[in-house]
Structures are given as C-alpha cells and as structure tokens.
Design a protein around this motif. Structure first.
Motif, PDB file in Angstrom:
ATOM      1  N   UNK A   1      38.895  40.576  40.294  1.00 40.88           N
ATOM      2  CA  UNK A   1      37.914  41.356  40.002  1.00 40.88           C
ATOM      3  C   UNK A   1      38.210  41.461  38.379  1.00 40.88           C
ATOM      4  N   UNK A   2      38.664  41.935  37.664  1.00 39.40           N
ATOM      5  CA  UNK A   2      38.995  41.649  36.020  1.00 39.40           C
ATOM      6  C   UNK A   2      38.202  40.398  36.137  1.00 39.40           C
TER       7      UNK A   2
ATOM      8  N   UNK B   1      30.832  45.568  38.141  1.00 40.96           N
ATOM      9  CA  UNK B   1      31.360  46.824  37.761  1.00 40.96           C
ATOM     10  C   UNK B   1      31.417  47.890  38.396  1.00 40.96           C
ATOM     11  N   UNK B   2      30.995  47.666  39.554  1.00 40.58           N
ATOM     12  CA  UNK B   2      30.741  48.960  40.568  1.00 40.58           C
ATOM     13  C   UNK B   2      31.666  49.235  41.696  1.00 40.58           C
ATOM     14  N   UNK B   3      32.613  48.202  41.454  1.00 42.85           N
ATOM     15  CA  UNK B   3      34.213  48.007  42.189  1.00 42.85           C
ATOM     16  C   UNK B   3      35.582  48.092  41.346  1.00 42.85           C
TER      17      UNK B   3
ATOM     18  N   UNK C   1      37.726  43.129  28.424  1.00 45.25           N
ATOM     19  CA  UNK C   1      36.451  42.976  29.135  1.00 45.25           C
ATOM     20  C   UNK C   1      35.352  43.929  28.925  1.00 45.25           C
ATOM     21  N   UNK C   2      35.475  44.885  29.003  1.00 39.37           N
ATOM     22  CA  UNK C   2      34.111  46.183  28.906  1.00 39.37           C
ATOM     23  C   UNK C   2      33.500  45.911  27.926  1.00 39.37           C
ATOM     24  N   UNK C   3      34.141  45.904  26.790  1.00 41.55           N
ATOM     25  CA  UNK C   3      33.841  45.976  25.062  1.00 41.55           C
ATOM     26  C   UNK C   3      33.128  45.073  24.747  1.00 41.55           C
ATOM     27  N   UNK C   4      33.513  43.994  25.285  1.00 40.23           N
ATOM     28  CA  UNK C   4      33.037  42.490  25.324  1.00 40.23           C
ATOM     29  C   UNK C   4      31.946  42.389  25.713  1.00 40.23           C
TER      30      UNK C   4
END
Length: 251
Positions: free
Chosen positions: A158-159, A190-192, A204-207
């Motif tokens: 997922x990531x 994102x939902x998972x 990863x989210x910040x990027x």
C-alpha cells in the motif's frame, strides 16, 4: 527500643562529590545486610541499587544509527513551501468538510475489513513486484480504483503504491493538474493508509503534499477552470496536513 537503622543516606561523601548529572542522589549504608531474595519493596529497591553498581554509568548504544528510513537522510532538509495564490487557498470550513467526509470513508472501510470473512473470497489477490515501475503504471491504467482492487493488494504494498503515484504526478506539466483517475487512485490509497503512521509512510505523505503544492503553484489563477484544477491538489494537501496531522504543511 533498638535504634532504627539508616538504610539510605542522602548526603554524598566528600570524596565522591561531583558536578556530573549522573551523580546518584542516594547512597546505601555499608552496614545494611542484603537478602538473597527480597521480601519487601524496600529490600527490592536496595537490591536493584546494589546491582546497578556493577554497571558502568555510561552505556554505549549498539544500534547502527546510520540506518534511517529509505526515503529520509541523516539530516532531513525541509523544502521551502511552494507559493500559493490567495484565490487558491481553501477556507478552514472547506477543509473541515473534506476531513469529515474522509473520516466517514475510512470508518466505512474499517467496518468492511472487520467483516473480512464475508467478502475475502470475492477479492482478487493482486501480485505485483514492488519495484516494477512499468508494472505499477500498467496496473493503474488497466484497473479501476475501486475498494475491492485496493484491498486485493497486500498491506506491504500500500505504501509503495502511494509512493509510485507520488512519483507519477511529478511528471505533471507546469500549468496542468492531476488527471481524474490518478486522483481517484491517490484518494483510495489514502483511505486505506494504516495508522499509526510508520516513518516511511509519513515521509511519503509529506512528499505527496509538497508535490501537490508545487503543481498548484504553477497554475495560473486567471486561466479557465483554474479553481477546478486546484481542487484535487487542495484535497490531498488538506488530508495529509489536517487528517494525518502534518500541520506544518497546511494551508
């Protein structure tokens, strides 16, 4: 009545006085007799303090501190915030609505996952090589971003999928925005996304949020449908900053 023994002394002997912060605050009276097996809390405390004398005051860390998350370095350099025109800045009310809707989606997914035994046989198990970039691009192109498809991927991927999508939007030409299907894939992953966040996931989210802000900074506020173009970018920046609590990236 026998005189009560003094077990602990708060005074530090003159020959052991030091300014070091590691200086112990309590010393054991040398006249105290220790039991092999403590029977009270006081005796246990004395045994622990006595055993502590057998160890050095400074313990060397054996862990290799040079090993960091694969997408972060020893000294993490924060990129400057991308410029955003005032007309593109979402209101806090709009952001709260996005977070509330996203929370409802995640709760729905959680309820589905809790009943895995009822639907697991209908999910197609998807296998894909983690570092096969062409394979991932083919997967995103040939499949629809449905929940059943996302849940068919192992958690370990997922990531990686979200990371690949973040790399894909890096190719968006200046003045353009994320295409609709790619945006759906990003929202689905994102939902998972699992919580609490792992360090890799946070990176990863910040990027993702930074790249969305960068794409938004190249959109001309005066061009036609500019507000529609920045909408998905604002949503992803909002979710990363407000829902996943990377508040320093918030608008």
């Amino acid at each position: 009545m026998p005189k009560k023994k003094v077990i602990l002394k708060a005074q530090i002997p003159d020959n052991e006085k030091t300014d070091a912060l590691m200086s112990p605050c309590l010393y054991i009276n040398p006249d105290v007799e220790f039991k092999d097996i403590p029977t009270t809390g006081e005796e246990y405390l004395l045994k622990v303090m006595k055993e502590r004398e057998n160890y050095s005051q400074v313990t060397k860390c054996q862990q290799d501190i040079s090993k960091f998350a694969k997408n972060q370095s020893c000294f993490v350099a924060e990129l400057p915030r991308a410029y955003v025109a005032d007309i593109f800045k979402p209101t806090i009310e709009w952001q709260n609505i996005q977070v509330a809707d996203f929370s409802d989606v995640r709760m729905y997914i959680s309820r589905i996952i809790s009943k895995k035994s009822q639907w697991s046989n209908t999910i197609r198990k998807i296998e894909i090589e983690q570092d096969n970039l062409l394979g991932w691009k083919r997967f995103f192109k040939m499949n629809e971003p449905t929940l059943s498809c996302v849940l068919g991927l192992p958690y370990t991927l997922l990531d990686r999928a979200l990371e690949i999508l973040t790399d894909i939007i890096d190719d968006v030409p200046p003045g353009k925005t994320i295409d609709y299907k790619t945006g759906q894939w990003i929202y689905a992953f994102l939902a998972c996304t699992r919580q609490p966040l792992l360090s890799d996931t946070t990176s990863i989210l910040r990027n993702l949020a930074r790249k969305c802000a960068e794409i938004r900074s190249h959109i001309n506020p005066e061009q036609e449908n500019s507000r529609e173009a920045v909408a998905p970018l604002n949503i992803f920046i909002c979710l990363v900053s407000r829902y996943f609590r990377q508040y320093d990236l918030a608008d």
